[in-house]
Design a protein around this motif. Structure first.
Motif, short mmCIF file in Angstrom:
data_model
loop_
_atom_site.label_atom_id
_atom_site.label_comp_id
_atom_site.label_asym_id
_atom_site.label_seq_id
_atom_site.Cartn_x
_atom_site.Cartn_y
_atom_site.Cartn_z
N LEU A 201 0.82 -1.21 0.00
CA LEU A 201 0.00 0.00 0.00
C LEU A 201 0.85 1.26 0.00
N LEU A 202 1.87 1.29 0.86
CA LEU A 202 2.71 2.48 0.96
C LEU A 202 3.46 2.74 -0.35
N SER A 203 3.95 1.69 -0.98
CA SER A 203 4.70 1.87 -2.23
C SER A 203 3.79 2.35 -3.36
N LEU A 204 2.55 1.88 -3.41
CA LEU A 204 1.61 2.34 -4.43
C LEU A 204 1.25 3.81 -4.21
N VAL A 205 1.00 4.20 -2.95
CA VAL A 205 0.66 5.59 -2.66
C VAL A 205 1.83 6.51 -2.98
N LEU A 206 3.04 6.13 -2.56
CA LEU A 206 4.21 6.96 -2.84
C LEU A 206 4.48 7.06 -4.34
N THR A 207 4.28 5.97 -5.06
CA THR A 207 4.46 6.00 -6.51
C THR A 207 3.51 6.98 -7.16
N TYR A 208 2.25 6.92 -6.76
CA TYR A 208 1.27 7.85 -7.33
C TYR A 208 1.64 9.30 -7.03
N LEU A 209 2.00 9.58 -5.80
CA LEU A 209 2.34 10.95 -5.41
C LEU A 209 3.57 11.45 -6.16
N LEU A 210 4.59 10.59 -6.26
CA LEU A 210 5.82 11.00 -6.95
C LEU A 210 5.59 11.19 -8.44
N GLN A 211 4.87 10.24 -9.06
CA GLN A 211 4.64 10.33 -10.50
C GLN A 211 3.71 11.48 -10.86
N ALA A 212 2.69 11.71 -10.06
CA ALA A 212 1.67 12.71 -10.41
C ALA A 212 2.05 14.12 -9.99
N TYR A 213 2.74 14.24 -8.84
CA TYR A 213 2.96 15.57 -8.29
C TYR A 213 4.43 15.89 -7.98
N GLY A 214 5.30 14.91 -8.03
CA GLY A 214 6.68 15.12 -7.60
C GLY A 214 7.41 16.21 -8.35
N ASP A 215 7.41 16.13 -9.67
CA ASP A 215 8.14 17.11 -10.48
C ASP A 215 7.58 18.52 -10.28
N ASP A 216 6.26 18.65 -10.28
CA ASP A 216 5.65 19.97 -10.13
C ASP A 216 5.97 20.57 -8.77
N LEU A 217 5.95 19.75 -7.73
CA LEU A 217 6.21 20.26 -6.38
C LEU A 217 7.66 20.71 -6.24
N VAL A 218 8.59 19.90 -6.73
CA VAL A 218 10.00 20.27 -6.65
C VAL A 218 10.27 21.54 -7.43
N ASN A 219 9.72 21.64 -8.63
CA ASN A 219 9.95 22.83 -9.45
C ASN A 219 9.28 24.07 -8.88
N LEU A 220 8.16 23.89 -8.18
CA LEU A 220 7.52 25.01 -7.51
C LEU A 220 8.44 25.57 -6.43
N VAL A 221 9.04 24.67 -5.64
CA VAL A 221 9.97 25.10 -4.59
C VAL A 221 11.21 25.75 -5.20
N LEU A 222 11.77 25.11 -6.23
CA LEU A 222 12.98 25.66 -6.85
C LEU A 222 12.71 27.00 -7.52
N GLN A 223 11.56 27.12 -8.16
CA GLN A 223 11.21 28.37 -8.81
C GLN A 223 11.01 29.48 -7.79
N THR A 224 10.41 29.13 -6.66
CA THR A 224 10.16 30.13 -5.61
C THR A 224 11.45 30.58 -4.93
N LEU A 225 12.33 29.63 -4.64
CA LEU A 225 13.54 29.94 -3.88
C LEU A 225 14.71 30.38 -4.74
N PHE A 226 14.84 29.74 -5.92
CA PHE A 226 16.05 29.98 -6.73
C PHE A 226 15.76 30.43 -8.16
#
Length: 349
Positions: free
Chosen positions: A281-306
């Protein structure tokens, strides 16, 4: 997991859940099912299924969430959530992490992307098929030369099938035809080799396993040659992933069901989540979160800070790192003498 070759005598009566060889063999039922689907679609439904399927499994988010990445994340969670395992393999983990950063990180600045992709593809195919042949070795009991002959013929054919699928848009028609011809030749040699090697298998059950691994490659080659690329990848992925989860779940149940002894399972036990369901269950949930939102979240932080962004920082960088670590660590963490093997026993052979 990527078995080096399972030794059957290693068992412990105190372990509650076993890895069943009969269950592992039953997973190969996906092979005739996919071939039958292809034949029905071609002769009865006028390629309706082919038109519906994505041209590559990587184009289908649900496929990525269900196959490949979840068991990679589960493998890393299992290893890194246990302090005793990390301590045991610390030097290897540090060394491989440095290699990945240098070769695939820094090296990507100098090594062509296609070269890195082909290296990773070869490693992926080797990992997937080595697992299946390593498990089958326990019941097939082939001489070493026959085992490695079957393994390397399967891997060689698998590599060209994999490249033919995932590089098809960047290959010229002549190159694509050459890849298909090479994979066809290697598949034919594999079939001939299996006929030779089967006489060394001492049991009918081992014979079934021997041919199951061969037919897995043959069927993947066949549907690939018919341009059913999704089915060609689905078969080995499903067999490989569920086989891996059978080890992870058996380990977790045998180690944590009576007494949770690490932070993750202490937390989930308070939520009354059975040990068998934690990693799936944990691996499926983490996979979904990383695949669906991971890149956007990281780039949001990077764009905001740097005021900058990184291309596929999560789906390529983080998941790529975890995948390479998985390919490496699974080659030894389930070997005889490993602390993880204390919680694994086998049945159904």
């Amino acid at each position: 997991m990527s078995a080096q070759g399972i030794t059957l005598p290693y068992q412990a009566s105190r372990l509650n859940l076993s890895v069943s060889f009969r269950f592992l063999l039953s997973l190969y039922a996906i092979v005739p099912v996919c071939v039958l689907l292809q034949l029905l679609d071609r002769w009865v439904f006028n390629h309706a299924l082919l038109d519906m399927l994505p041209s590559s499994p990587s184009h289908f988010l649900l496929f990525q969430i269900l196959f490949g990445t979840p068991h990679i994340i589960a493998s890393n969670l299992l290893l890194f959530s246990h302090a005793d395992y990390v301590s045991c393999f610390k030097n290897k983990l540090i060394g491989m992490s440095l290699f990945i950063v240098v070769f695939f990180g820094v090296g990507s600045l100098f090594i062509p992307y296609r070269a890195l992709y082909i290296i990773t593809a070869c490693w992926t195919v080797y990992h997937v098929l080595k697992q299946q042949h390593g498990i089958a070795k326990a019941v097939c009991r082939l001489p070493n030369w026959a085992f490695y002959l079957q393994l390397w013929l399967s891997v060689s054919a698998g590599i060209f099938i994999y490249l033919g699928i995932f590089l098809k848009n960047s290959l010229t028609p002549q190159q694509a035809e050459l890849v298909l011809q090479i994979s066809s030749m290697l598949t034919i040699v594999l079939i001939a080799s299996t006929f030779v090697c089967q006489k060394f298998v001492p049991s009918r059950f081992g014979w079934y396993f021997l041919w199951a691994n061969t037919l897995l490659v043959v069927a993947s080659w066949y549907v690939y040659s018919q341009q059913y690329y999704f089915l060609a990848i689905l078969m080995p992925r499903l067999v490989h992933d569920i086989t891996a989860y059978s080890f992870y779940v058996s380990h977790d149940v045998n180690r944590h069901s009576q007494h949770a002894d690490n932070g993750l399972f202490k937390l989930t036990s308070r939520c009354h989540l059975p040990a068998a369901l934690v990693l799936p269950l944990l691996s499926l949930v983490l996979t979904y979160l990383l695949q669906a939102y991971g890149d956007d979240l990281v780039n949001l932080v990077l764009q905001t800070l740097f005021a900058t962004q990184i291309y596929k920082a999560v789906t390529l960088g983080v998941i790529g790192y975890l995948a390479l670590m998985h390919y490496y660590t699974e080659s030894f963490v389930w070997a005889a003498g490993s602390p993880l093997r204390r919680y694994i026993r086998f049945s159904g052979f």
